[in-house]
Scaffold this motif. Structure first.
Motif, PDB file in Angstrom:
ATOM      1  N   ARG A   1       0.796  -1.003   0.498  1.00  0.00           N
ATOM      2  CA  ARG A   1       0.030   0.284  -0.215  1.00  0.00           C
ATOM      3  C   ARG A   1       0.800   1.249  -0.222  1.00  0.00           C
ATOM      4  N   GLN A   2       2.156   0.859   0.673  1.00  0.00           N
ATOM      5  CA  GLN A   2       2.650   2.561   0.513  1.00  0.00           C
ATOM      6  C   GLN A   2       3.675   2.968  -0.336  1.00  0.00           C
ATOM      7  N   VAL A   3       4.042   1.918  -1.478  1.00  0.00           N
ATOM      8  CA  VAL A   3       4.625   1.687  -2.481  1.00  0.00           C
ATOM      9  C   VAL A   3       3.937   2.756  -3.582  1.00  0.00           C
ATOM     10  N   LEU A   4       2.849   1.753  -3.399  1.00  0.00           N
ATOM     11  CA  LEU A   4       1.561   2.603  -4.628  1.00  0.00           C
ATOM     12  C   LEU A   4       1.281   3.727  -4.087  1.00  0.00           C
ATOM     13  N   GLU A   5       0.967   3.779  -2.856  1.00  0.00           N
ATOM     14  CA  GLU A   5       0.169   5.140  -2.831  1.00  0.00           C
ATOM     15  C   GLU A   5       1.329   6.925  -2.909  1.00  0.00           C
ATOM     16  N   VAL A   6       2.504   5.801  -2.668  1.00  0.00           N
ATOM     17  CA  VAL A   6       4.010   7.058  -3.099  1.00  0.00           C
ATOM     18  C   VAL A   6       3.725   7.262  -4.458  1.00  0.00           C
ATOM     19  N   GLU A   7       3.425   6.207  -5.207  1.00  0.00           N
ATOM     20  CA  GLU A   7       3.241   6.592  -7.136  1.00  0.00           C
ATOM     21  C   GLU A   7       1.711   7.011  -7.266  1.00  0.00           C
ATOM     22  N   ILE A   8       0.947   6.999  -6.413  1.00  0.00           N
ATOM     23  CA  ILE A   8      -0.414   8.324  -6.930  1.00  0.00           C
ATOM     24  C   ILE A   8      -0.076   9.381  -6.319  1.00  0.00           C
ATOM     25  N   GLU A   9      -0.076   9.314  -4.922  1.00  0.00           N
ATOM     26  CA  GLU A   9       0.374  10.650  -4.676  1.00  0.00           C
ATOM     27  C   GLU A   9       1.708  11.909  -5.934  1.00  0.00           C
ATOM     28  N   THR A  10       2.163  10.956  -6.329  1.00  0.00           N
ATOM     29  CA  THR A  10       2.985  11.441  -7.694  1.00  0.00           C
ATOM     30  C   THR A  10       2.423  11.744  -8.655  1.00  0.00           C
ATOM     31  N   PHE A  11       1.954  10.918  -9.373  1.00  0.00           N
ATOM     32  CA  PHE A  11       1.040  10.916 -10.461  1.00  0.00           C
ATOM     33  C   PHE A  11      -0.059  11.741 -10.176  1.00  0.00           C
ATOM     34  N   ASP A  12      -0.286  12.472  -8.909  1.00  0.00           N
ATOM     35  CA  ASP A  12      -1.758  13.398  -8.347  1.00  0.00           C
ATOM     36  C   ASP A  12      -1.220  14.742  -8.580  1.00  0.00           C
ATOM     37  N   ASP A  13      -0.207  14.989  -7.779  1.00  0.00           N
ATOM     38  CA  ASP A  13       0.601  16.436  -7.864  1.00  0.00           C
ATOM     39  C   ASP A  13       0.977  16.652  -9.089  1.00  0.00           C
ATOM     40  N   MET A  14       1.836  15.467 -10.264  1.00  0.00           N
ATOM     41  CA  MET A  14       2.583  16.301 -11.711  1.00  0.00           C
ATOM     42  C   MET A  14       1.116  16.661 -12.409  1.00  0.00           C
ATOM     43  N   HIS A  15      -0.024  15.760 -12.296  1.00  0.00           N
ATOM     44  CA  HIS A  15      -1.327  16.235 -13.075  1.00  0.00           C
ATOM     45  C   HIS A  15      -1.825  17.867 -12.551  1.00  0.00           C
ATOM     46  N   ARG A  16      -1.844  17.868 -11.809  1.00  0.00           N
ATOM     47  CA  ARG A  16      -2.486  19.019 -11.066  1.00  0.00           C
ATOM     48  C   ARG A  16      -1.751  19.955 -11.512  1.00  0.00           C
ATOM     49  N   GLN A  17      -0.368  19.962 -11.624  1.00  0.00           N
ATOM     50  CA  GLN A  17       0.850  21.410 -12.367  1.00  0.00           C
ATOM     51  C   GLN A  17       0.447  21.578 -13.302  1.00  0.00           C
ATOM     52  N   GLY A  18      -0.010  20.079 -14.043  1.00  0.00           N
ATOM     53  CA  GLY A  18      -0.458  20.632 -15.630  1.00  0.00           C
ATOM     54  C   GLY A  18      -1.871  21.541 -15.609  1.00  0.00           C
ATOM     55  N   ALA A  19      -2.463  21.035 -15.004  1.00  0.00           N
ATOM     56  CA  ALA A  19      -3.853  21.348 -14.886  1.00  0.00           C
ATOM     57  C   ALA A  19      -4.041  23.193 -14.448  1.00  0.00           C
ATOM     58  N   ARG A  20      -2.387  23.310 -13.904  1.00  0.00           N
ATOM     59  CA  ARG A  20      -2.141  24.699 -12.919  1.00  0.00           C
ATOM     60  C   ARG A  20      -1.791  25.306 -14.264  1.00  0.00           C
ATOM     61  N   VAL A  21      -1.796  25.431 -15.283  1.00  0.00           N
ATOM     62  CA  VAL A  21      -1.424  25.873 -16.206  1.00  0.00           C
ATOM     63  C   VAL A  21      -3.051  26.666 -16.950  1.00  0.00           C
ATOM     64  N   TRP A  22      -4.068  25.828 -17.137  1.00  0.00           N
ATOM     65  CA  TRP A  22      -5.085  26.226 -17.576  1.00  0.00           C
ATOM     66  C   TRP A  22      -4.995  27.383 -16.737  1.00  0.00           C
ATOM     67  N   GLU A  23      -5.260  26.928 -15.156  1.00  0.00           N
ATOM     68  CA  GLU A  23      -5.868  27.863 -14.460  1.00  0.00           C
ATOM     69  C   GLU A  23      -4.843  29.168 -14.170  1.00  0.00           C
TER      70      GLU A  23
END
Length: 246
Positions: free
Chosen positions: A125-147
């Motif tokens: 769970r720990q390993v996969l949740e770290v990857e999920i958090e990284t995915f979420d943060d990285m792609h939200r940064q991309g969305a913030r470009v449009w914001e």
């Protein structure tokens, strides 16, 4: 294909240009390429100044999700996890190794491989949740470009309007040109406010929604894989995962 996005764009354009025509104006008066260049160029420059190149490029790539969103088959994923849990219950975790090769999604492949390798559930769970958090943060940064573009565009539009008014003031000696000149000047404001509220901000919000859905799918997968690693009853796992499906 997301037809909601196409319909939304059409409705917005019809509302703006149709409203202009109904009010007695000419729709062509809203087409000013100089004003558009000022707003788009100024907004692009401001966003590039704010954003790292990698974040900006990701935001541009994600824009295709507006019309072709990522395929999110929650019910299908629940079915796959149900099959994996039944196989592991009957034949053991190593029996899942033959199912890894047919999986295209790298996150699912990694998670299932960790299960086959016998990784302890808390560590899994720990390993996969770290990857999920990284995915979420990285792609939200991309969305913030449009914001960010939605935040800068109205101000750049006002800047374009002021620049146009400066040119109007230079032609005060010719009163016949003042009315048309002022109208042209304020088109830049329309572009800035219009692009921000009819394009940039809606795109940013839609991308955030799609990111949240992908994160939820991954969290559902982690929940299922951890259940398999613990040796839980397949029916229990399936019943719990169905709570994610809406």
């Amino acid at each position: 294909m997301d037809f909601n996005s196409i319909i939304g764009i059409i409705i917005a354009l019809v509302a703006v240009f149709g409203g202009q025509a109904l009010d007695g104006g000419h729709p062509g008066s809203l087409v000013q390429f100089t004003s558009l260049a000022i707003v788009l160029g100024g907004t692009l420059g401001a966003v590039l100044l704010q954003s790292p190149l990698r974040q900006f490029v990701l935001g541009m790539k994600m824009s295709r999700w507006i019309f072709v969103p990522p395929l999110l088959d929650a019910a299908g994923l629940v079915e796959h996890i149900s099959v994996w849990s039944a196989i592991s219950r009957k034949e053991g975790l190593l029996a899942l190794d033959t199912h890894i090769e047919g999986i295209d999604d790298p996150f699912i492949r990694k998670g299932l491989q960790l299960v086959v390798d016998g990784i302890e559930p808390p560590v899994l769970r720990q390993v996969l949740e770290v990857e999920i958090e990284t995915f979420d943060d990285m792609h939200r940064q991309g969305a913030r470009v449009w914001e960010a573009a939605g935040g800068y565009a109205p101000t750049i539009g006002i800047l374009g309007a002021v620049m146009g008014l400066i040119q109007v003031m230079e032609n005060l000696a010719d009163p016949t040109r003042l009315g048309a000149g002022i109208a042209v000047a304020f088109v830049a404001t329309i572009y800035g406010v219009g692009l921000a509220n009819l394009a940039f901000l809606p795109i940013a919000n839609k991308l955030k929604t799609l990111i949240s859905r992908q994160v939820l799918m991954r969290e559902m997968l982690v929940d299922g894989l951890v259940g398999i690693a613990k040796g839980e009853n397949p029916r229990l796992i399936t019943g719990r995962l169905k709570g994610y499906v809406m």
